[in-house]
Design a protein around this motif. Sequence first.
Motif, PDB file in Angstrom:
ATOM      1  N   UNK A   1      14.986 -51.658   8.990  1.00  9.92           N
ATOM      2  CA  UNK A   1      13.776 -51.765   8.175  1.00  9.92           C
ATOM      3  C   UNK A   1      13.282 -50.247   8.469  1.00  9.92           C
ATOM      4  N   UNK A   2      12.987 -50.130   9.729  1.00  9.16           N
ATOM      5  CA  UNK A   2      12.432 -48.737  10.155  1.00  9.16           C
ATOM      6  C   UNK A   2      13.162 -47.733   9.932  1.00  9.16           C
TER       7      UNK A   2
ATOM      8  N   UNK B   1       8.972 -47.063  -0.121  1.00  7.38           N
ATOM      9  CA  UNK B   1       9.386 -48.005  -1.278  1.00  7.38           C
ATOM     10  C   UNK B   1      10.607 -49.013  -0.722  1.00  7.38           C
ATOM     11  N   UNK B   2      11.517 -48.577  -0.217  1.00 12.53           N
ATOM     12  CA  UNK B   2      12.645 -49.423   0.119  1.00 12.53           C
ATOM     13  C   UNK B   2      12.154 -50.455   1.200  1.00 12.53           C
ATOM     14  N   UNK B   3      11.504 -49.942   2.206  1.00 11.33           N
ATOM     15  CA  UNK B   3      10.971 -50.791   3.178  1.00 11.33           C
ATOM     16  C   UNK B   3      10.194 -51.931   2.666  1.00 11.33           C
ATOM     17  N   UNK B   4       9.404 -51.694   1.645  1.00  8.11           N
ATOM     18  CA  UNK B   4       8.461 -52.628   1.024  1.00  8.11           C
ATOM     19  C   UNK B   4       9.538 -53.699   0.212  1.00  8.11           C
ATOM     20  N   UNK B   5      10.506 -53.280  -0.426  1.00  5.42           N
ATOM     21  CA  UNK B   5      11.425 -54.152  -1.107  1.00  5.42           C
ATOM     22  C   UNK B   5      12.075 -55.054   0.038  1.00  5.42           C
TER      23      UNK B   5
ATOM     24  N   UNK C   1      20.246 -59.346  -3.359  1.00  5.78           N
ATOM     25  CA  UNK C   1      20.817 -58.077  -3.673  1.00  5.78           C
ATOM     26  C   UNK C   1      20.175 -57.146  -4.591  1.00  5.78           C
ATOM     27  N   UNK C   2      18.958 -57.599  -5.241  1.00  3.00           N
ATOM     28  CA  UNK C   2      18.454 -56.656  -6.037  1.00  3.00           C
ATOM     29  C   UNK C   2      17.247 -55.949  -5.123  1.00  3.00           C
TER      30      UNK C   2
ATOM     31  N   UNK D   1       4.969 -55.692  -3.352  1.00  2.80           N
ATOM     32  CA  UNK D   1       5.789 -55.343  -2.508  1.00  2.80           C
ATOM     33  C   UNK D   1       7.324 -55.148  -3.239  1.00  2.80           C
ATOM     34  N   UNK D   2       7.689 -55.990  -4.193  1.00  2.00           N
ATOM     35  CA  UNK D   2       8.846 -56.104  -4.921  1.00  2.00           C
ATOM     36  C   UNK D   2       8.785 -54.639  -6.054  1.00  2.00           C
TER      37      UNK D   2
END
Length: 494
Positions: free
Chosen positions: A263-264, A270-274, A412-413, A489-490
Motif C-alpha cells: 500500500x505504501x 488515489x490508488x492507496x485509497x482504492x 480486481x476493480x 475511498x472507492x
Amino acid sequence: MEHTISLEQIQNFKGKYPKQLWHLFFVEMWERFCFYGMRGVLTFFMVDQLFLKDEQANLQYGAIQAFVYAFTFIGGIFADKVLGFRKSLFFGGIVMILGNLLIAFSPQEMFYYGIAFSIIGTGFFKPNVSSMVGELYHESDGRRDAGYGMFYAGINVGGLLGGALCIYLGKYYSWQLCFLSAAVVMFLGLITFLYTKKHLGPIGDSPLLNLDTKKRTIREIAVYVISLLSIPFIFIMVKNTDYTDYFMYTIGIIAVLYFTYELIKLGDTGLQKKLFAAFLFVFFYLLFNAIYEQSGGSLSLFAKDNLSNQLLSFTIDPNIVNNSSNTFFVVVFSPLVGLLWLWLAKRKLEPNTLIKFGIGFLFLGASFYVFYLTKFFANSEGIASLNVFTFAYLVTTLGELCLGPIGMSIITKLSPKRLFGMMMGLWFLASAFGQLFAGKLGAEISRSNTGDSLLSKLQSYTEGYYQLAIYSLVAGVILIAISPIIKKLMQEVK
C-alpha cells in the motif's frame, strides 16, 4: 513464449462474455466439485469414522478449512512473483489429485496425510483461475461483473454435484469411492485446462520471462520443493488445532504487514485509497464467512442427527440437502438476482456494492433466525423439519448472492493489476479466518449441549443459531452506516 492470440484480442471481444470465460468456467467447475465434495463430508466423516466428538470435529473442520484458504494467499503470492497463474494451477491440481488418492487408498489411516496434500494443492490452484478471469477484461470494462457472475455459477454447479455425490457415496457405498470420485473430477479439470490454455494468450504466463531460463527454472523448482517439504508440518498443525491458531495468527499479521508495505509502495494517494477500500471489503467478507461457513461444520452435524428425511413429498438424505441446497439455489436464483439488479439499474434504483454487502448480512441474519425456528417444527424426539431447514438455506443464498459474485469483481476493480494475485489471496485469506472462526463458533455451539439426547442437541444448536443471527444483523447495520465513507475511498469505482 509465442502466443497465437494477444491480450488485446482477448479483451476486445464481442458480446457479453469472452469465449475464454467458458474454458475457465469448466476448469473451476470440476475443481469446485472436488473441493465442495470434500468440504461436505469432513465433519460427518470425522464423527462417523474417526469417532471425534462434535466439538472437536468442528474445531478440526475449522482448522482444515482455514489452512486450505490460508494457502491460497501464499499460492497467490508465488503465482504473482514466480510461477505465473498457469504453472501454479497445474502444480496445485496434481497435488490435489495425489491427496484425494491417498485418502481413497485408506480413508481412516491416511485421512490427515491426504488432507495435508489437498491443502497445498488448493492453495496453488484456487486463486489463479479467479485472477485469470479478471484479466479477460479491460480495467474499465463494465461487463466484468457479468463475467464473474457467470464464473460464480460454474463454481456452484461444481459445488452442487460434488456436495451431493460425495456424501452419498460415502454414506451409502464406500468412503474409498467418495474420495476417489473427487480425484477423478480434479483430473478432468486439469485435462480441460491443458486443452484450452492455448486460447488464453499471454494470460497466466510466468512473471519471470525476462530472466534467463535456467534462473527461472531454479526458482520454480525451489517453490515446488519448499511447498512439498511443508506437508509434514501441515499434517502436524492440522491434527493439533492449537498449532493451527498459532500459524493463522502469525500469517494474519504477516499478511497485513505485507499489504501495508504494498500500500505504501504504491505512492499514489488515489490508488492507496482504492486499495484500502478493497481491504475493508476483505474484512467484512471475513465476518460474513465466520457465520456463513457453519454449513460445513455445525449445520452438517445438525443435519446428521436432528432432521427428518422428508423434503416436500420426497425422501432425501438431510446431509445431501445441507451440502447441496445452497449451491442449487445459487444456480437457480443467480440469473434472477442479476436481472433484478438490471431492472433496478434502469430505474436508477440499484443499490451500490456497499449496500449490497450490507443487505447480504441482513439476509444472512434472517437465515440463521430461520435455522433457529426449526426448533418449533420438531417432534418430541428432537427431529426437526427438513422443509424449514431448506427454506433457511434459500434465505442464506439470497444473502450470498448480494456479495459473493461481486466480491471478487470489486477486488480486481480496486486493485492495481500487478497486485491482483495478492488481493485475491487476501480475499481467500479472509475466507481462511472466516473458516477458523466458524469452527470455533461451531465448537461453542456443540459445547453448549450438556445433555445426551437429540432434544438437548436441538435446543443448544438452535440457540446458537439465534446468536449468529444477531451478529449478522449488527454487522450489516454497521456496514450500511459507514458505506458513505468507504464510497469516498472507492472514488470512481462502482
